[in-house]
Enzyme design. Sequence first.
Site, PDB file in Angstrom:
ATOM      1  N   HIS B 134      58.452 -36.980   8.551  1.00 59.19           N
ATOM      2  CA  HIS B 134      57.346 -36.267   9.209  1.00 59.19           C
ATOM      3  C   HIS B 134      56.241 -37.268   9.585  1.00 59.19           C
ATOM      4  O   HIS B 134      55.752 -37.273  10.717  1.00 59.19           O
ATOM      5  CB  HIS B 134      56.796 -35.191   8.256  1.00 59.19           C
ATOM      6  CG  HIS B 134      55.655 -34.405   8.807  1.00 59.19           C
ATOM      7  ND1 HIS B 134      55.815 -33.171   9.407  1.00 59.19           N
ATOM      8  CD2 HIS B 134      54.327 -34.669   8.869  1.00 59.19           C
ATOM      9  CE1 HIS B 134      54.642 -32.723   9.804  1.00 59.19           C
ATOM     10  NE2 HIS B 134      53.703 -33.607   9.484  1.00 59.19           N
ATOM     11  N   GLU B 135      55.889 -38.122   8.628  1.00 59.18           N
ATOM     12  CA  GLU B 135      54.822 -39.097   8.888  1.00 59.18           C
ATOM     13  C   GLU B 135      55.255 -40.126   9.929  1.00 59.18           C
ATOM     14  O   GLU B 135      54.461 -40.543  10.774  1.00 59.18           O
ATOM     15  CB  GLU B 135      54.392 -39.795   7.586  1.00 59.18           C
ATOM     16  CG  GLU B 135      53.851 -38.860   6.486  1.00 59.18           C
ATOM     17  CD  GLU B 135      52.715 -37.953   6.924  1.00 59.18           C
ATOM     18  OE1 GLU B 135      52.041 -38.278   7.922  1.00 59.18           O
ATOM     19  OE2 GLU B 135      52.505 -36.894   6.290  1.00 59.18           O
ATOM     20  N   HIS B 138      54.594 -38.852  13.300  1.00 62.03           N
ATOM     21  CA  HIS B 138      53.197 -39.057  13.748  1.00 62.03           C
ATOM     22  C   HIS B 138      52.971 -40.490  14.229  1.00 62.03           C
ATOM     23  O   HIS B 138      52.229 -40.728  15.172  1.00 62.03           O
ATOM     24  CB  HIS B 138      52.212 -38.733  12.626  1.00 62.03           C
ATOM     25  CG  HIS B 138      52.096 -37.267  12.354  1.00 62.03           C
ATOM     26  ND1 HIS B 138      52.040 -36.329  13.350  1.00 62.03           N
ATOM     27  CD2 HIS B 138      52.022 -36.578  11.173  1.00 62.03           C
ATOM     28  CE1 HIS B 138      51.939 -35.122  12.804  1.00 62.03           C
ATOM     29  NE2 HIS B 138      51.927 -35.234  11.483  1.00 62.03           N
ATOM     30  N   HIS B 144      52.458 -31.879  15.406  1.00 60.94           N
ATOM     31  CA  HIS B 144      53.118 -30.818  14.633  1.00 60.94           C
ATOM     32  C   HIS B 144      53.898 -29.895  15.563  1.00 60.94           C
ATOM     33  O   HIS B 144      53.538 -29.725  16.728  1.00 60.94           O
ATOM     34  CB  HIS B 144      52.074 -30.016  13.845  1.00 60.94           C
ATOM     35  CG  HIS B 144      51.511 -30.793  12.704  1.00 60.94           C
ATOM     36  ND1 HIS B 144      50.298 -30.493  12.126  1.00 60.94           N
ATOM     37  CD2 HIS B 144      51.984 -31.880  12.032  1.00 60.94           C
ATOM     38  CE1 HIS B 144      50.053 -31.342  11.156  1.00 60.94           C
ATOM     39  NE2 HIS B 144      51.058 -32.202  11.073  1.00 60.94           N
ATOM     40  N   CYS B 150      62.070 -27.541  12.062  1.00 58.18           N
ATOM     41  CA  CYS B 150      61.901 -28.937  12.489  1.00 58.18           C
ATOM     42  C   CYS B 150      61.052 -29.691  11.465  1.00 58.18           C
ATOM     43  O   CYS B 150      60.075 -29.138  10.929  1.00 58.18           O
ATOM     44  CB  CYS B 150      61.207 -28.953  13.855  1.00 58.18           C
ATOM     45  SG  CYS B 150      60.754 -30.606  14.408  1.00 58.18           S
ATOM     46  N   CYS B 169      63.707 -31.011  15.749  1.00 60.93           N
ATOM     47  CA  CYS B 169      64.178 -30.061  16.758  1.00 60.93           C
ATOM     48  C   CYS B 169      64.465 -30.814  18.063  1.00 60.93           C
ATOM     49  O   CYS B 169      64.151 -32.006  18.190  1.00 60.93           O
ATOM     50  CB  CYS B 169      63.151 -28.951  16.995  1.00 60.93           C
ATOM     51  SG  CYS B 169      61.718 -29.493  17.932  1.00 60.93           S
ATOM     52  N   CYS B 172      61.212 -32.300  19.642  1.00 61.68           N
ATOM     53  CA  CYS B 172      60.611 -33.419  18.898  1.00 61.68           C
ATOM     54  C   CYS B 172      61.510 -34.647  18.956  1.00 61.68           C
ATOM     55  O   CYS B 172      61.019 -35.778  18.941  1.00 61.68           O
ATOM     56  CB  CYS B 172      60.299 -33.004  17.459  1.00 61.68           C
ATOM     57  SG  CYS B 172      58.923 -31.835  17.411  1.00 61.68           S
TER      58      CYS B 172
END
Lengths: 451, 186
Positions: B134-135, B138, B144, B150, B169, B172
Amino acid sequence: MDEKLRIMVVDDEKIVRESLYHWFRKAGHVVDMAASGFEALDKLDKTPFDVLFVDIKMPGMNGLELLAKTKEEYPDASVVIITAYGSIESAVQAMKAGASDYLLKPFKPDQMALVLEKVAIQRRQEDRYRYVKGLLDEVTRFDNIIGQAPVMQEIFDLIPEVAQSDSTVLITGETGTGKELVAKAIHAKSLRANGPFIAINCGAMQETLLESELFGHQKGAFTGAEQARKGFLEVVSGGTLFLDEIGEISPKMQIDLLRVIQEKKIIRIGEREPIDVDFRLISSTCRELDKAVQEGRFREDFFYRINVISLHVPPLRERKEDIPLLVQHFLNKYSQETTKQVNRVTDEAISFLKRYDWPGNVRELENAIERAVVLSKGRTLHLEDFSFLKPQKTRSAPPRTLREIQKDYIHEILIQESWNVTQAAKVLGINRVTLHKMIKRYNLQKPSDSN
Amino acid sequence: MANPKGLIGIIPMGTVPKHALEVISDRIFDLLGIPAHILNRVENPSYAFDRKRGQYDAAQIMTAAESMTWHDCPKTIWVLNVDLYIPIFTHVFGEARDGGSCALVSLYRLDSDAEGSPVSEEKLMARAAKVALHEIGHLFSVPHCTDYRCIMHFSTNLDVLDEIPMAFCHYCTAYLEEGVRRAGLR
């Protein structure tokens, strides 16, 4: 995140500002920061924001003060107050003052997510409200004429009725009240709507030019007539002819037009054969034509011919309740035209605009808004933006003589100085003996003397 | 995703289970196709400890991490086993700036469930990998995501994190590809 919000983080602590800035950026929002309430207001004046996250404790202007200012000047922006534990009272105060929500720091990330979701829902509801309000605003508009004042509603009711007949219409009203818009609306609702609408300002043309424009001319009919030309009375066939400032036309032109209205035929200048014409005549004037008739300056038969139906458009000062609506309309119009995002007028400025007498009526108001929008440096028009509007003289006061003005002024100063003649003379800049003479001449009396 | 031109560095900060670092490395390669190398351990960031809160200031650690450069690793993941916070939040599982060069991942709150009972090793590793991915998203400017299936979906708590599958997803993935290419890693 479902929708991209325009967010401003307002906090004097850089670390907090930046933490929130990065967090919102990661959530996909458009984010800006302000280190003080003043900076926030400055930014709000230039750019619209959906939501402000405001720290309650800031030097200079605290969060609650900023909240009040924002709600007063930019009510569309939501405000979320950030406060420390132990200051629940101020959080309650903030909610009462119109904050959308508050966060007690430090808060869990999911609390922030919930607040954002709530703000997004609120904004969706507000958008829906604005849409419905837009539909309602349409009700207060008739074609391009705007007004919710009862006098305007009466006109809106009359227009479709008047449109159904083919009789001549005389629209009266001061300059700039929108007489031509009323004429256009009648035309648009009439059976002639598919025909042309031609407007001619009779006051702006010399008689010979007006005659040539209306009746047309044969080639060589007069010096300069190099080509044969159809007049507007012919060109307008099947449509509506609007003669603005009909009170300005000459007696000869009155006779010529009277004949056209009666016979529905015209003869081009320089020709002999009449041509059939088919149009509806709508005229307008800002003069009192019935008085002109009485004084013999306007033909009575012509007056009655053009005045089968009469409509009066009131001056703006008689429907001041429409001013905010008109202001918003012109603001939208000129914001779009100039692509400047000016979309608000302060309450103070609106009260001023409502107090102003508008001698030039709606046209003057439109020009004022256009000028203010063009020169504006922010998103909001303030009282100062209308300083070019000159202060009004009292319209209803009848003109006074110099003698009356002098008498009233001396009387006012005497009352102000409690009838101390020496003192009053000093204020007036004359000597005591002269003032005594004037008191006698104007028969001014002390309240006790008159008793 | 193939032909990587750069690497992602994984840096243990203080004492961190080696297995967690390996799992993070494997999942990065699985999902991004970019090799992630485990680099040398650095000291526990005692300078960022806040006595009042009994937690570590993520912003301070981030500033220190950003001041260091790693050859061949334009993006680095710093894995810690301490409780992280940023001034506004009670805690964070990880921290990264949009388009930044380093991300922090804390294992501290990942090893127990909502009632405080310890979770399985397998679950802990999966959580660590999800937070790291997740990080990383970014770091490549992926915001987000609304899709709760996702990894870029914002997890409000650990239950939500557990529900998210180990996958980006469709959208993303496309954003990520673009970000990786822009960062010069492909």
